[in-house]
Design a protein around this motif. Sequence first.
Motif, mmCIF file in Angstrom:
data_model
loop_
_atom_site.group_PDB
_atom_site.id
_atom_site.type_symbol
_atom_site.label_atom_id
_atom_site.label_comp_id
_atom_site.label_asym_id
_atom_site.label_seq_id
_atom_site.Cartn_x
_atom_site.Cartn_y
_atom_site.Cartn_z
ATOM 1 N N LYS A 35 -33.390 14.739 56.668
ATOM 2 C CA LYS A 35 -32.410 13.705 56.351
ATOM 3 C C LYS A 35 -31.368 14.306 55.407
ATOM 4 O O LYS A 35 -31.710 15.059 54.487
ATOM 5 C CB LYS A 35 -33.040 12.501 55.645
ATOM 6 N N SER A 36 -30.109 13.965 55.640
ATOM 7 C CA SER A 36 -29.063 14.336 54.675
ATOM 8 C C SER A 36 -28.171 13.127 54.441
ATOM 9 O O SER A 36 -27.902 12.347 55.355
ATOM 10 C CB SER A 36 -28.254 15.545 55.143
ATOM 11 N N LEU A 37 -27.748 12.984 53.197
ATOM 12 C CA LEU A 37 -26.943 11.832 52.778
ATOM 13 C C LEU A 37 -25.473 12.218 52.762
ATOM 14 O O LEU A 37 -25.105 13.257 52.196
ATOM 15 C CB LEU A 37 -27.375 11.368 51.388
ATOM 16 N N HIS A 97 -24.561 19.733 55.848
ATOM 17 C CA HIS A 97 -25.217 19.047 56.966
ATOM 18 C C HIS A 97 -25.453 20.061 58.093
ATOM 19 O O HIS A 97 -24.563 20.325 58.907
ATOM 20 C CB HIS A 97 -24.350 17.895 57.475
ATOM 21 N N GLU A 118 -36.115 10.382 52.895
ATOM 22 C CA GLU A 118 -34.959 9.538 52.620
ATOM 23 C C GLU A 118 -34.709 9.417 51.117
ATOM 24 O O GLU A 118 -33.566 9.431 50.670
ATOM 25 C CB GLU A 118 -35.124 8.162 53.261
ATOM 26 N N ALA A 121 -33.144 12.737 49.999
ATOM 27 C CA ALA A 121 -31.758 12.963 50.411
ATOM 28 C C ALA A 121 -30.748 12.456 49.387
ATOM 29 O O ALA A 121 -29.580 12.830 49.423
ATOM 30 C CB ALA A 121 -31.500 12.311 51.766
ATOM 31 N N TRP A 122 -31.177 11.610 48.462
ATOM 32 C CA TRP A 122 -30.298 11.087 47.415
ATOM 33 C C TRP A 122 -30.271 11.970 46.167
ATOM 34 O O TRP A 122 -29.546 11.679 45.211
ATOM 35 C CB TRP A 122 -30.762 9.689 46.999
ATOM 36 N N ILE A 300 -29.581 2.009 51.445
ATOM 37 C CA ILE A 300 -29.361 2.652 52.743
ATOM 38 C C ILE A 300 -28.870 1.594 53.730
ATOM 39 O O ILE A 300 -29.578 0.642 54.038
ATOM 40 C CB ILE A 300 -30.645 3.326 53.252
ATOM 41 N N ARG A 303 -27.967 4.599 59.441
ATOM 42 C CA ARG A 303 -28.642 5.840 59.840
ATOM 43 C C ARG A 303 -28.070 6.282 61.178
ATOM 44 O O ARG A 303 -27.985 5.482 62.108
ATOM 45 C CB ARG A 303 -30.154 5.631 59.947
ATOM 46 N N GLY A 325 -25.378 3.814 51.533
ATOM 47 C CA GLY A 325 -26.074 5.032 51.912
ATOM 48 C C GLY A 325 -25.997 5.262 53.409
ATOM 49 O O GLY A 325 -26.595 4.531 54.192
ATOM 50 N N ILE A 327 -26.975 7.889 56.193
ATOM 51 C CA ILE A 327 -27.903 9.001 56.366
ATOM 52 C C ILE A 327 -27.718 9.643 57.740
ATOM 53 O O ILE A 327 -27.643 8.940 58.755
ATOM 54 C CB ILE A 327 -29.365 8.505 56.248
ATOM 55 N N ASP A 329 -29.849 11.442 60.298
ATOM 56 C CA ASP A 329 -31.258 11.609 60.620
ATOM 57 C C ASP A 329 -31.380 12.754 61.630
ATOM 58 O O ASP A 329 -31.137 12.583 62.818
ATOM 59 C CB ASP A 329 -31.826 10.320 61.196
#
Length: 333
Positions: A35-37, A97, A118, A121-122, A300, A303, A325, A327, A329
């Motif tokens: 996961k990347s935010l 990313h 998740e 990722a923050w 979040i 996604r 948020g 995300i 995925d």
Amino acid sequence: MKSLDIVFADKQVVEVREQEVPALAPEQIRCAAKKSLISTGTETICLRGVFDPNTNWESWVKYPFYPGYSMSAEVIEVGSEVKGIKPGDSVFVGIEHRQFFNVHYKNVMVLPDGIDHEMSAWTALARIAQVGVRRAELKLGETVGVIGLGILGQLVVQYLRAFGARRIVAIDPASSSRIEAAKRSGATHLLQTDVANALEEVKQITGGKMLDVVFDVTGHPSVLAPATLLVGEMGRVVLLGDTSTPSQQHLGPRVLSNSVAILGIHAKMSSNYNGITANDMNSLYYDYLLQNRMDVNHLITHRHSPLEAPQVYDWLMKDRSSALGVIFDWEKL
């Protein structure tokens, strides 16, 4: 090995490119993204590409530009000289990313039990918010305002609650969803209004004393001047949002007469702030999550598969008021 990477090929041009992952060096680990935010404010500024001369933005953003800096991943291979990390470990790493990547093993943090991908990722955004709150040098029981309730502002609200603020005044004109999220994050007073129209309400909340500290987390040049009017004498204004056009930014009319301090703080200080390391700050964030003193689940809102990146950034560029948020995925690939 091939990796799908998100790249800003040029101003307002987003691509998902397949690229070769280099050979693994002895002190590197190879990771698979989980996961990347999206740092919605920073990354849309980078994509828009409008920067004043001599700003950090102008020197940093060169196209093609690889966005992102808050990634949760799984280790899939380790180099011969790697110590303390093994395949299967879950890690946080401040990287773009990317689907697969190599990184020096000392530049990652193994996640403690109970911290999922998740939450992880923050981490980078949580650390930036934390260093901003540290910059304010809060005293127990102070009254604090937060202007801008995007992801960074929401995290600032949560840290202010943890640091013992008496009143937390959350200010944002964008949407009721952001205001509601700020309430869940710990704000005690909610103002769904432009900062320029918040003066009278702040007077009422504080009995005329005004705020001790206000955070400008917007990165918008028009916010600084009215923000300085929300603090009392000897108040502090913390600039946590870095505008790309500071030539349009102005001081308020009473900065000098009210002896207001304007304190800047940049994300780069979150790697080491007065001897407090990035890992120290990461650990504090994880402990607060595990102790239920912070929470990111309610923040979040979206996604997406990384393959949707061009559409996602197009939407964020047009109107990100409904987004908190967002995300990527990577397990959707």
